[in-house]
Design a protein around this motif. Structure first.
Motif, PDB file in Angstrom:
ATOM      1  N   UNK A 207      45.845  30.659  33.649  1.00 40.29           N
ATOM      2  CA  UNK A 207      45.131  31.418  32.614  1.00 40.29           C
ATOM      3  C   UNK A 207      44.007  32.272  33.191  1.00 40.29           C
ATOM      4  N   UNK A 208      43.739  32.112  34.488  1.00 35.91           N
ATOM      5  CA  UNK A 208      42.572  32.774  35.077  1.00 35.91           C
ATOM      6  C   UNK A 208      43.024  33.763  36.135  1.00 35.91           C
ATOM      7  N   UNK A 209      42.660  35.034  35.926  1.00 37.24           N
ATOM      8  CA  UNK A 209      43.064  36.107  36.817  1.00 37.24           C
ATOM      9  C   UNK A 209      41.881  36.503  37.685  1.00 37.24           C
ATOM     10  N   UNK A 210      42.066  36.407  38.991  1.00 32.89           N
ATOM     11  CA  UNK A 210      41.012  36.866  39.902  1.00 32.89           C
ATOM     12  C   UNK A 210      41.379  38.248  40.413  1.00 32.89           C
ATOM     13  N   UNK A 211      40.456  39.183  40.299  1.00 37.80           N
ATOM     14  CA  UNK A 211      40.710  40.570  40.694  1.00 37.80           C
ATOM     15  C   UNK A 211      39.741  41.018  41.770  1.00 37.80           C
ATOM     16  N   UNK A 212      40.281  41.794  42.712  1.00 36.21           N
ATOM     17  CA  UNK A 212      39.391  42.435  43.680  1.00 36.21           C
ATOM     18  C   UNK A 212      38.984  43.777  43.080  1.00 36.21           C
ATOM     19  N   UNK A 213      37.676  44.023  43.033  1.00 33.79           N
ATOM     20  CA  UNK A 213      37.154  45.206  42.345  1.00 33.79           C
ATOM     21  C   UNK A 213      36.826  46.301  43.359  1.00 33.79           C
ATOM     22  N   UNK A 214      37.480  47.465  43.243  1.00 29.63           N
ATOM     23  CA  UNK A 214      37.248  48.536  44.230  1.00 29.63           C
ATOM     24  C   UNK A 214      35.789  48.975  44.304  1.00 29.63           C
ATOM     25  N   UNK A 215      35.076  48.910  43.206  1.00 30.50           N
ATOM     26  CA  UNK A 215      33.668  49.327  43.236  1.00 30.50           C
ATOM     27  C   UNK A 215      32.711  48.145  43.194  1.00 30.50           C
ATOM     28  N   UNK A 216      33.226  46.980  43.542  1.00 34.20           N
ATOM     29  CA  UNK A 216      32.348  45.813  43.560  1.00 34.20           C
ATOM     30  C   UNK A 216      32.317  45.084  42.231  1.00 34.20           C
ATOM     31  N   UNK A 217      31.982  43.794  42.313  1.00 37.95           N
ATOM     32  CA  UNK A 217      32.017  42.945  41.127  1.00 37.95           C
ATOM     33  C   UNK A 217      30.876  43.253  40.163  1.00 37.95           C
ATOM     34  N   UNK A 218      29.705  43.574  40.703  1.00 35.08           N
ATOM     35  CA  UNK A 218      28.539  43.754  39.827  1.00 35.08           C
ATOM     36  C   UNK A 218      28.759  44.853  38.790  1.00 35.08           C
ATOM     37  N   UNK A 219      29.398  45.921  39.214  1.00 35.16           N
ATOM     38  CA  UNK A 219      29.630  47.026  38.281  1.00 35.16           C
ATOM     39  C   UNK A 219      30.493  46.576  37.114  1.00 35.16           C
ATOM     40  N   UNK A 220      31.513  45.790  37.440  1.00 35.46           N
ATOM     41  CA  UNK A 220      32.428  45.311  36.399  1.00 35.46           C
ATOM     42  C   UNK A 220      31.708  44.359  35.441  1.00 35.46           C
ATOM     43  N   UNK A 221      30.947  43.445  36.014  1.00 37.33           N
ATOM     44  CA  UNK A 221      30.222  42.477  35.177  1.00 37.33           C
ATOM     45  C   UNK A 221      29.276  43.214  34.235  1.00 37.33           C
TER      46      UNK A 221
END
Lengths: 563, 419
Positions: free
Chosen positions: A416-430
């Protein structure tokens, strides 16, 4: 109240009746009448004084003065922190005040996972158990003959856990997953008779589980080693056990059979911390060699509640039954030869074994275990399977959409848990998610994890897409992507049946459910029947106004790790 | 709300701060003892690992101390049921160099406000130890005194006792700890603040984490917050006074029927008292369990059986019971004493009587009745019972059989039945 005039004229003219008695209205009498103290302290002032005289004192005051030693009497009155608290709110005043206070909580949409997931508490269970004093005011079922209702419900819970984990023996709840893990660690040490002071903990376990185990190990004189379970030294004879998380905290479903083989060869026991809903889909730890299984039953219909209360569970093999902590419900017979449930093997517990007990646990999470068991009974194995498949399906669709937007999906299978690599970094997504009132979990500077559950809808996934797209709408939606997303069977797919017992298969209509709940309730003596004068237990009033706020969504639906 | 509740509980307990993380009394004991341990270690006193615990303590006390790696030294009670001061002083002296803590319940688990409590705390402190107070009996302290005022360094509260969280049939509970300033740095923290940017929890030298969630079972904290906020300062004090009054009233009503085991110096008890059933074993062959089971026929749950003293019943009415209800329960106990008197006199059979055959089920009166007493006496022993009967589901359970043949799931029953 002031009596201004009581002009009683001793004549019978009708005129005199008009002005026989009048008084001013006092402001005090117009204040709140639903004061609480008199509802809680049941005897009237007159009765109390009468009782004091019966005991042999002139007054209540005198009795108290003669009882509380002088050298500990408090010199000043209790101060509760404000004038309002000191005066005491009336019942509606309190509810109004607290509703406003609770309204300050912002309930974001949560995808934080980490052992806590959104769930729908079936209304029939909410009203008839959590909001029902017949189900929440009973004591611990030591007096079996008047406790068969909740004893049966807890047996249902044990059966449910046993089935899902495929471990034969389960207890009737521990405090939470983290302490259940620590208890399992203690069991591993006890199995090694205290001769193996080290314990391995996979770094893929939930952070709070690792911390609790670390703290618990410190007090017990154990040493925990946190690391990659694939590369631990399984030949180290000082190690009593290893703990893995299934699925891992980042959602990965991993094959631990290698770990199990190496650990067992090295004389170590294996503890599997699991997600209970995932076990409806994945090969259960009992089938791949775990010695103990722990977890939380929260996502089976128990509100997040900012962290609890939830029922933790621990299941193991028959071999370790005497080392098992917590209360265990067992079946016996009564004096007439009829089957009768009771609390079994109490000689393991603190009230009998004291410092030699398997654990210090006393109060557990019975009410929540009962709710989780009823959830499984109400949904049945097919219903739970549907819920699990839906969460998984939405997760897969989300991954598909995120991949389209340039995020990199996980290498391993997940539930149920999807881990994604974020091209612009995690902080931006959060941050972008927070703007949309969505909480996702930052795993590290480059990765976020998004956990799906029973409450997630297709619209929610669309909102996520938008948030991951920096707030801009996407040209696809969850619905449009769905047909192209495949869900495959893997080597992890669960083949064994679970919850086959009739109790999980016959109460699927609301009438059947409410009658089952009522049938059990009727067997339990509680404070709705009579006083329970248990010394040291203080079975006082659990007032309805006190209980009311716990089902308010602004309190019940908050994730414990919400920022 | 956490802030206000913390302040309320801190003031009630007389401490400087409160941690809301422990989610049971036992968890609170563990957290409090770990804080004490961390405190000693921070001062270089790693050798301080002895914990003095009275024999009358709740079982969780030594169990929690064992979980902290402490060596437990047990001290006894005197004939009045109070902590044996000589033994306490001797133990504190003997272990002075290694003394970590004392665990004590106040009023005592025997229901008495021990006069020497301040002396006990002073003795422990003089030998370098910390005082842990078990807050299970806070219902006799709130508004009248406080653990902090008495001299404790840390205590736990049972919110599911004193502060109205329902028992739930075996949980949930909450066991926050109140602590003095010198122990505050060691309060438990939580990794979620680090990983999730959540609110910081704990001191700056925390000993670790005790619950999976930072505020334990947070959802039930509003129950205690509501109780405190609606009772007000005076209301809470009156609650404690009524709890003490109700216990003394019941003790007075029952003392001529059953011996009251311990009393305070002016002949009163605190909020609970113990009835000694042991003599009845000799005069009537009646065990305390028989009385517990017979109470079920009267529609009552038994008081605490055989703890802290074997062969006794400990009664705690609380402030929430009306005089009618207290009287009804006392009447049941007095009626049972008459039933026992019949056994003593030989009017009733020693083996086959209303108590030894209790509890009585509906099935028993529907079927063959071969007992030497009437069905009426068995199942409707008093008027109010006839008006409102609670039926025990089973006759007396066989505990030995259940432990010898352990069956803990439904599936297992079927396997047994089909075997």
């Amino acid at each position: 109240m002031k009596v201004v005039s009581a002009a009683l004229k001793n004549n019978n003219t009708s005129q005199s009746f008009n002005k026989i008695f009048s008084r001013q209205i006092s402001v005090e009498s117009l204040g709140p009448l639903d004061t609480f103290e008199r509802r809680h302290n049941s005897a009237s002032k007159e009765e109390a004084e009468e009782m004091a005289r019966f005991v042999g004192f002139k007054s209540v005051r005198e009795l108290i003065d003669a009882t509380v030693p002088d050298n500990i009497k408090a010199p000043q009155a209790l101060n509760l922190g404000s004038e309002e608290y000191n005066r005491g709110y009336s019942e509606t005043e309190f509810l109004d005040m607290f509703k406003k206070m609770a309204g300050k909580n912002k309930v974001f949409k949560n995808y934080l996972g980490t052992g806590y997931h959104g769930t729908h508490v079936p209304q029939v269970i909410l009203r008839n158990i959590l909001e029902n004093p017949g189900w929440y005011t009973q004591y611990t079922p030591y007096q079996a003959e008047i406790s068969q209702g909740r004893l049966e419900s807890l047996l249902n819970f044990q059966t449910m856990i046993s089935d899902l984990t495929k471990m034969p023996l389960s207890n009737s709840s521990l405090l939470d997953e983290g302490t259940a893990a620590a208890e399992a660690m203690t069991m591993c040490s006890a199995i090694a008779r205290g001769k193996k002071p080290k314990f391995y903990v996979s770094n893929k376990c939930h952070p709070q589980t690792i911390e609790i185990c670390r703290t618990r190990a410190d007090g017990l004189g154990l040493e925990i080693v946190v690391g990659d379970e694939a590369t631990f030294d399984y030949n180290d004879k000082q190690v009593c056990g290893v703990m893995v998380q299934y699925p891992a905290t980042d959602g990965s479903v991993l094959d631990y059979s290698d770990v199990v083989e190496k650990a067992h060869k090295g004389g170590m026991k294996v503890v599997a911390a699991c997600d209970i809903l995932a076990l409806t889909q994945l090969k259960p730890p009992g089938e791949w060699g775990a010695d103990m299984v722990v977890g939380s039953a929260q996502r089976f219909g128990v509100p997040l509640g900012y962290g609890g209360p939830h029922a933790g569970f621990l299941a193991t093999t028959e071999e370790y039954k005497r080392l098992m902590p917590g209360r265990i419900i067992g079946i016996s017979v009564d004096a007439d030869g009829n089957p009768c449930l009771r609390m079994a093997m109490q000689t393991r517990e603190q009230h009998i074994r004291r410092d030699k007990a398997t654990s210090n646990i006393c109060t557990a999470q019975a009410l929540l275990a009962n709710m989780a068991a009823m959830y499984a009974i109400y949904h049945g194995p097919k219903g739970l399977d549907d819920i699990a498949k839906k969460a998984h399906g939405l997760a897969k669709i989300f991954e598909a959409g995120a991949t389209k937007m340039g995020f990199q999906g996980p290498a391993n299978p997940y539930f149920d848990t999807v881990t994604l690599k974020c091209p612009s970094g995690a902080d931006a997504v959060v941050a972008s998610c927070a703007k949309a009132e969505i909480n996702v979990r930052k795993l590290d500077n480059d990765h976020v994890a998004v956990a799906f559950d029973e409450t997630t809808t297709l619209e929610d996934v669309d909102d996520l897409f938008k948030a991951f797209n920096g707030g801009k709408s996407t040209d696809f939606s969850a619905s449009s992507l769905a047909p192209s997303v495949n869900v495959e069977e893997t080597k992890f797919t669960r083949k064994s049946k679970y919850l086959t017992h009739p109790v999980f298969n016959v109460y699927h209509s609301e009438h059947e459910m409410v009658r089952y709940i009522a049938r059990l309730e009727q067997k339990d003596l509680s404070l709705v029947h009579s006083m329970i004068a248990l010394g040291s237990c203080t079975m006082k009033l659990n007032a309805t106004t006190e209980m009311a706020p716990i089902t308010w969504p602004e309190l019940a639906n908050i994730h414990p790790f919400a920022p | 709300m956490f802030r206000d509740l913390t302040k309320q509980l801190a003031n009630i307990t007389g401490f400087d701060d409160v941690s809301l993380q422990p989610n049971s009394g036992a968890s609170g004991e563990y957290a409090g003892l770990m804080a004490i341990r961390a405190y000693h270690q921070s001062r270089g006193d790693h050798h301080r690992d002895v914990c003095i615990i009275p024999v009358s303590a709740h079982g969780t006390n030594p169990a929690s101390a064992a979980m902290c790696g402490m060596k437990i030294v047990v001290i006894g009670t005197d004939e009045a049921g109070n902590v044996n001061m000589d033994e306490l002083k001797a133990a504190a002296e003997k272990h002075s160099a290694n003394l970590a803590a004392l665990m004590i319940t106040y009023p005592s688990t025997h229901g008495v406000y021990e006069d020497g409590i301040r002396e006990i705390c002073d003795t422990i402190h003089a030998h370098g130890g910390q005082v842990y107070m078990d807050g299970a009996n806070m219902n006799a302290q709130v508004g009248l005194t406080s653990p902090g005022f008495i001299g404790a360094d840390v205590c736990h509260l049972n919110l599911h006792k004193t502060f109205c969280i329902p028992h739930g049939g075996g949980g949930p509970g909450m066991g926050p700890i109140g602590i003095k300033a010198h122990l505050m740095p060691f309060m438990p923290n939580h990794p979620s603040e680090k990983d999730f940017g959540a609110l910081p929890v704990g001191g700056d030298k925390p000993f670790g984490t005790v619950s999976a969630a930072p505020y334990g079972s947070a959802l039930i904290l509003p129950i205690s917050y509501a109780y405190i906020s609606m009772m007000g300062a005076e209301g809470l004090k009156v609650a404690s006074e009524r709890a003490i009054l109700n216990a003394n009233y019941m003790a007075k009503r029952l003392e001529n029927h059953y011996p009251v085991l311990f009393k305070g110096k002016n002949g009163t008890c605190a909020h609970e008292f113990i009835l000694d059933m042991r003599p009845l074993k000799d005069t009537a062959g009646v065990e305390v369990e028989d009385i517990a089971k017979r109470l079920m026929d009267y529609g009552y749950h038994s008081p605490t059986m055989s703890w802290p003293v074997s062969g006794t019943l400990m009664i705690e009415p609380t402030e929430s019971e009306s005089k009618q209800e207290l009287d009804r329960f006392c009447n049941a106990m007095i009626a049972i004493r008459k039933e026992i008197a019949d056994i003593e006199s030989g009017a009733a059979d020693k083996e086959n009587n209303l108590l030894t055959r209790a509890p009585h089920t509906a099935a028993s009166i529907a079927g063959e009745w071969d007992r030497p007493y009437s069905k009426q006496d068995a199942v409707f022993p008093a008027d109010w019972v006839s008006q409102s009967k609670f039926w025990p589901t089973n006759a007396r359970v066989d505990n030995v059989y259940g432990d010898r043949n352990l069956v803990t799931t439904h599936a297992a029953i079927e396997e047994v039945e089909s075997a």
